[in-house]
Scaffold this motif. Structure first.
Motif, short mmCIF file in Angstrom:
data_model
loop_
_atom_site.label_atom_id
_atom_site.label_comp_id
_atom_site.label_asym_id
_atom_site.label_seq_id
_atom_site.Cartn_x
_atom_site.Cartn_y
_atom_site.Cartn_z
N TYR B 53 -23.89 -51.80 -39.20
CA TYR B 53 -24.21 -50.43 -38.80
C TYR B 53 -25.45 -50.44 -37.90
O TYR B 53 -26.46 -51.08 -38.23
CB TYR B 53 -24.46 -49.55 -40.03
CG TYR B 53 -23.24 -49.47 -40.91
CD1 TYR B 53 -22.24 -48.53 -40.65
CD2 TYR B 53 -23.06 -50.37 -41.96
CE1 TYR B 53 -21.09 -48.48 -41.44
CE2 TYR B 53 -21.92 -50.33 -42.75
CZ TYR B 53 -20.93 -49.37 -42.48
OH TYR B 53 -19.80 -49.35 -43.24
N ALA B 54 -25.33 -49.75 -36.78
CA ALA B 54 -26.45 -49.63 -35.84
C ALA B 54 -27.30 -48.43 -36.24
O ALA B 54 -26.78 -47.37 -36.58
CB ALA B 54 -25.94 -49.45 -34.42
N VAL B 55 -28.61 -48.62 -36.19
CA VAL B 55 -29.55 -47.55 -36.51
C VAL B 55 -30.36 -47.24 -35.24
O VAL B 55 -31.03 -48.11 -34.70
CB VAL B 55 -30.50 -47.97 -37.65
CG1 VAL B 55 -31.51 -46.86 -37.94
CG2 VAL B 55 -29.71 -48.34 -38.90
N HIS B 56 -30.26 -45.99 -34.78
CA HIS B 56 -31.00 -45.55 -33.60
C HIS B 56 -32.09 -44.56 -34.03
O HIS B 56 -31.85 -43.73 -34.91
CB HIS B 56 -30.07 -44.86 -32.60
CG HIS B 56 -29.03 -45.77 -32.03
ND1 HIS B 56 -29.23 -46.47 -30.87
CD2 HIS B 56 -27.78 -46.10 -32.47
CE1 HIS B 56 -28.15 -47.19 -30.60
NE2 HIS B 56 -27.26 -47.00 -31.57
N TYR B 57 -33.23 -44.66 -33.38
CA TYR B 57 -34.30 -43.70 -33.63
C TYR B 57 -34.41 -42.71 -32.48
O TYR B 57 -34.28 -43.08 -31.31
CB TYR B 57 -35.65 -44.41 -33.78
CG TYR B 57 -35.79 -45.21 -35.05
CD1 TYR B 57 -35.44 -44.67 -36.28
CD2 TYR B 57 -36.32 -46.50 -35.03
CE1 TYR B 57 -35.58 -45.41 -37.44
CE2 TYR B 57 -36.46 -47.24 -36.19
CZ TYR B 57 -36.09 -46.69 -37.40
OH TYR B 57 -36.22 -47.42 -38.55
N PRO B 115 -16.21 -55.61 -35.12
CA PRO B 115 -16.32 -57.08 -35.01
C PRO B 115 -16.67 -57.54 -33.60
O PRO B 115 -17.27 -58.60 -33.43
CB PRO B 115 -14.92 -57.56 -35.41
CG PRO B 115 -14.34 -56.46 -36.20
CD PRO B 115 -14.90 -55.20 -35.66
N ASP B 116 -16.30 -56.75 -32.59
CA ASP B 116 -16.61 -57.15 -31.21
C ASP B 116 -17.97 -56.64 -30.76
O ASP B 116 -18.34 -56.80 -29.60
CB ASP B 116 -15.54 -56.62 -30.27
CG ASP B 116 -15.51 -55.10 -30.23
OD1 ASP B 116 -16.04 -54.48 -31.19
OD2 ASP B 116 -14.98 -54.54 -29.26
N GLY B 117 -18.70 -56.02 -31.67
CA GLY B 117 -20.03 -55.53 -31.33
C GLY B 117 -20.05 -54.13 -30.76
O GLY B 117 -21.11 -53.59 -30.45
N THR B 118 -18.88 -53.52 -30.64
CA THR B 118 -18.82 -52.16 -30.09
C THR B 118 -19.22 -51.14 -31.15
O THR B 118 -18.78 -51.22 -32.29
CB THR B 118 -17.40 -51.85 -29.59
OG1 THR B 118 -17.04 -52.84 -28.64
CG2 THR B 118 -17.33 -50.47 -28.97
N GLU B 119 -20.03 -50.17 -30.72
CA GLU B 119 -20.44 -49.11 -31.64
C GLU B 119 -19.40 -48.00 -31.66
O GLU B 119 -18.86 -47.62 -30.62
CB GLU B 119 -21.77 -48.50 -31.19
CG GLU B 119 -22.99 -49.26 -31.64
CD GLU B 119 -24.26 -48.48 -31.35
OE1 GLU B 119 -24.27 -47.25 -31.49
OE2 GLU B 119 -25.25 -49.14 -30.99
N GLY B 120 -19.16 -47.47 -32.84
CA GLY B 120 -18.33 -46.29 -32.97
C GLY B 120 -19.15 -45.03 -32.72
O GLY B 120 -20.32 -45.11 -32.32
N PRO B 121 -18.54 -43.87 -32.96
CA PRO B 121 -19.27 -42.61 -32.75
C PRO B 121 -20.49 -42.53 -33.66
O PRO B 121 -20.47 -42.99 -34.80
CB PRO B 121 -18.25 -41.53 -33.11
CG PRO B 121 -16.92 -42.21 -33.07
CD PRO B 121 -17.17 -43.65 -33.42
N ARG B 122 -21.53 -41.90 -33.12
CA ARG B 122 -22.77 -41.81 -33.89
C ARG B 122 -22.77 -40.59 -34.81
O ARG B 122 -22.09 -39.60 -34.58
CB ARG B 122 -23.96 -41.70 -32.94
CG ARG B 122 -24.25 -42.97 -32.19
CD ARG B 122 -25.62 -42.85 -31.57
NE ARG B 122 -25.78 -43.77 -30.47
CZ ARG B 122 -26.85 -43.78 -29.67
NH1 ARG B 122 -27.81 -42.90 -29.85
NH2 ARG B 122 -26.94 -44.64 -28.69
N SER B 123 -23.62 -40.67 -35.81
CA SER B 123 -23.87 -39.54 -36.70
C SER B 123 -24.74 -38.52 -35.99
O SER B 123 -25.30 -38.80 -34.93
CB SER B 123 -24.61 -40.04 -37.95
OG SER B 123 -25.96 -40.34 -37.63
N PRO B 124 -24.90 -37.32 -36.57
CA PRO B 124 -25.94 -36.42 -36.07
C PRO B 124 -27.32 -37.08 -36.23
O PRO B 124 -27.46 -38.12 -36.88
CB PRO B 124 -25.83 -35.20 -36.98
CG PRO B 124 -24.47 -35.27 -37.57
CD PRO B 124 -24.16 -36.74 -37.69
#
Lengths: 450, 148
Positions: B53-57, B115-124
């Motif tokens: 899971y990617a975490v963006h600030y 698995p390919d490193g692609t991010e899915g849609p982000r949360s609010p």
């Protein structure tokens, strides 16, 4: 790169005058003008459309390295003011070099709207003695290290070093809204909260942040959290600092790009630069409808900076009558701003918003000098969107001089006293917040001590 | 399907926020004090096909572009959100204010990573430090909508 040395001595690495000109005035001319409080000051007035529309012409700084100084930013002794790469200087910021003391702004630092940096000021003997204990004197000037953020309306009174020394973690330094560094040393990985101050002769050490409104005047107060003026820095502070630096580096790049394409586009009432993840499009302000249905306006000759998706109920001629000077209304991140009829907007007012957040300002609002309204989602759901409710200022609200509103709802008739901050609160109809009060979570958190 | 083939990811759902507190009492210059630290946690339901899971600030000054600030292997992120030293009678107010100040300047958005490193849609965007009484966070706006 310029570094503060142990013991507080400054080793200046002077950027050649051409260096400053490359960042600031190769696309500007330097003119002599009278400024309030100064016999003579030098204003940077962008005027020469020499850059053309190309991205980078020969001799131009690459966009990724570019610093940007808003054309309304001012300086005295420009030969004493040095900016390193990727610096952003916002509208009406002041960089006031002295005859014998300079200002050095480090890489990836920023000096935001109406921030004021003075290389030297008149000092009492007591202050001079206190400052001397830090190894500084009236020729030391002001130096910031890398990634120092001087936020809206903050100030630095030299001599001062900000963002110096070694730190276990280096998150830069955040000097928040209306805060002041006065003859002090602020080490890396530290910061000042809104409306706080660090006074002459004090060294704020890495790992500590001054609490909102607090006035730190002794070394004990700066070092012992039990005295109630400082707190430890936390991971969230460091993440915030890193994000703010990146955003302002992006602003430096995109405003530079915009200026190179059209030098008049960074003047007066005009479009935002777009091109950032938080604001991809270039929008122009509109008038005659707070619902953004009025005509778009670009007026480079207007005395204030009004940028992006700002929608006024008033006409342009009414704005000309009711707005003071040095006003910065920047919808270059969040927006739109819906601005109802303005009773009065005094000098130095700032409107800004976080990305994704709009801002609603009612009719008949009186904005005191230097008041700041910063839009951000409130800790409440907007039932119409399902997202966080926006920051709202109701009708006939009075904001005192230096008042700050953030992430709040101010219902009709609210009065916020001078230099008070309202954060995360909902104020009732006609509620009065006394001057110099930090008001958070619907309660008084503490006084502004200076 | 190979390890690095793209998969259709959805935005995380089932968000829950909570706080964890640490505190210790001691004697200060003018009486007893409490040293405290508070961590804020955002958890969500696992996303099918996610490897991480990617975490963006985001910040009150805008949202940085570029890669995620951090990556989590489990559907949870924990952030140290506030700290201080308070008189015992001020502890609750100071802690609430400290969390409010943080939530006013730092937001977080998460996305599943395939698995390919692609991010899915982000949360609010969720304000770091905010914990409504029901534990269900109040988002600001979908981050990927803004990025488009």
């Amino acid at each position: 790169m310029c570094r503060g040395q142990p013991g507080g001595q400054i080793a200046w690495k002077r950027i050649p005058r051409e260096g400053l000109r490359m960042h600031v005035s190769s696309r500007s001319r330097i003119a002599t003008t009278a400024l309030t409080g100064f016999a003579v000051a030098l204003a940077l007035l962008a005027a020469t459309p020499s850059a053309g529309a190309q991205e980078e012409s020969e001799g131009e700084e690459p966009l990724e390295e570019a610093s940007f100084v808003d054309p309304t930013a001012r300086t005295t002794m420009p030969e004493q003011v040095e900016l390193e790469e990727r610096v952003y200087v916002g509208p009406f910021a002041e960089l006031l070099g002295g005859r014998r003391s300079g200002i050095h702004i480090g890489p990836e630092s920023n000096v935001q709207d109406n921030a004021r940096v003075e290389a030297a000021v008149r000092r009492t003997v007591r202050e001079r003695l206190a400052i001397a204990r830090l190894g500084l004197n009236n020729r030391s000037g002001v130096e910031t290290g890398e990634r120092v953020i001087l936020a809206h309306g903050s100030s630095v009174r030299g001599p001062a070093l900000i963002g110096v020394g070694a730190a276990e973690e280096d998150s830069g330094v955040f000097v928040s809204f209306g805060a002041q560094v006065d003859g002090a040393i602020i080490e890396r990985d530290s910061g000042l909260s809104a409306l706080s101050r660090v006074g002459p002769g004090v060294r704020l050490r890495s790992g500590l942040i001054v609490l909102p409104g607090k006035n730190v005047t002794t070394q004990d107060e700066a070092e012992d959290p039990a005295l109630g003026k400082v707190r430890p820095i936390v991971d969230a502070d460091r993440a915030f600092n890193a994000g703010v630096v990146e955003v302002n580096v992006g602003l430096a790049r995109e405003y530079t790009r915009l200026e190179r394409e059209d030098p008049s586009a960074v003047l007066g009432i005009n479009v935002d630069p777009g091109g950032n993840v938080f604001d991809a499009n270039r929008d122009a302000p509109t008038v005659e409808s707070a619902l953004c249905t009025g005509p778009a306006v670009r007026e480079p000759a207007f005395r204030n900076r009004i940028i992006g998706d700002v929608c006024f109920e008033d006409s342009l001629s009414t704005l000309d009558e009711r707005l003071g000077d040095e006003i910065s209304l920047r919808a270059d991140e969040g927006g739109p701003f819906s601005v109802g009829t303005i009773d009065q907007m005094h000098d130095g007012v700032i409107l800004h918003a976080i990305e994704g957040a709009d801002l609603s300002l009612g009719n008949g609002v009186s904005y005191g000098a230097g008041a700041i309204v910063h839009g951000g989602g409130r800790p409440a759901i907007d039932p119409t969107t399902g997202f966080a409710a926006p920051t709202v200022v109701g009708n006939d609200v009075t904001l005192g001089a230096g008042a700050t509103v953030f992430r709040s709802l101010l219902r009709n008739g609210v009065v916020v006293g001078d230099r008070s901050a309202i954060v995360g609160s909902e104020l009732e109809i006609g509620q009065v917040v006394p001057p110099r009060t930090i008001y958070a979570n619907d309660a008084a958190f503490g006084p502004v001590e200076w | 399907m190979g390890d690095d083939e793209p998969v259709d990811l959805v935005a995380p759902t089932g968000y829950v926020v909570s706080l964890a507190h640490e505190q210790a009492s001691s004697d200060g210059p003018s009486g007893p004090v409490v040293e405290w630290r508070s961590s804020w946690q955002l958890a969500w339901e696992p996303v099918e096909g996610a490897r991480s899971y990617a975490v963006h600030y985001g910040t009150s000054e805008g949202t940085p572009g570029g890669p995620p600030a951090r990556t989590e292997t489990e559907p949870v992120v924990q952030i140290e959100a506030a700290a201080g030293t308070s008189a015992p009678e001020r502890l609750e107010q100071d802690r609430a204010a400290g969390l409010l100040f943080t939530s006013s300047q730092l937001l977080v958005s998460v996305a599943a990573v395939g698995p390919d490193g692609t991010e899915g849609p982000r949360s609010p965007w969720f304000p770091v430090g905010d914990v409504p009484p029901d534990g269900l966070p109040i988002g600001t706006q979908a981050a990927d909508v803004l990025a488009d």
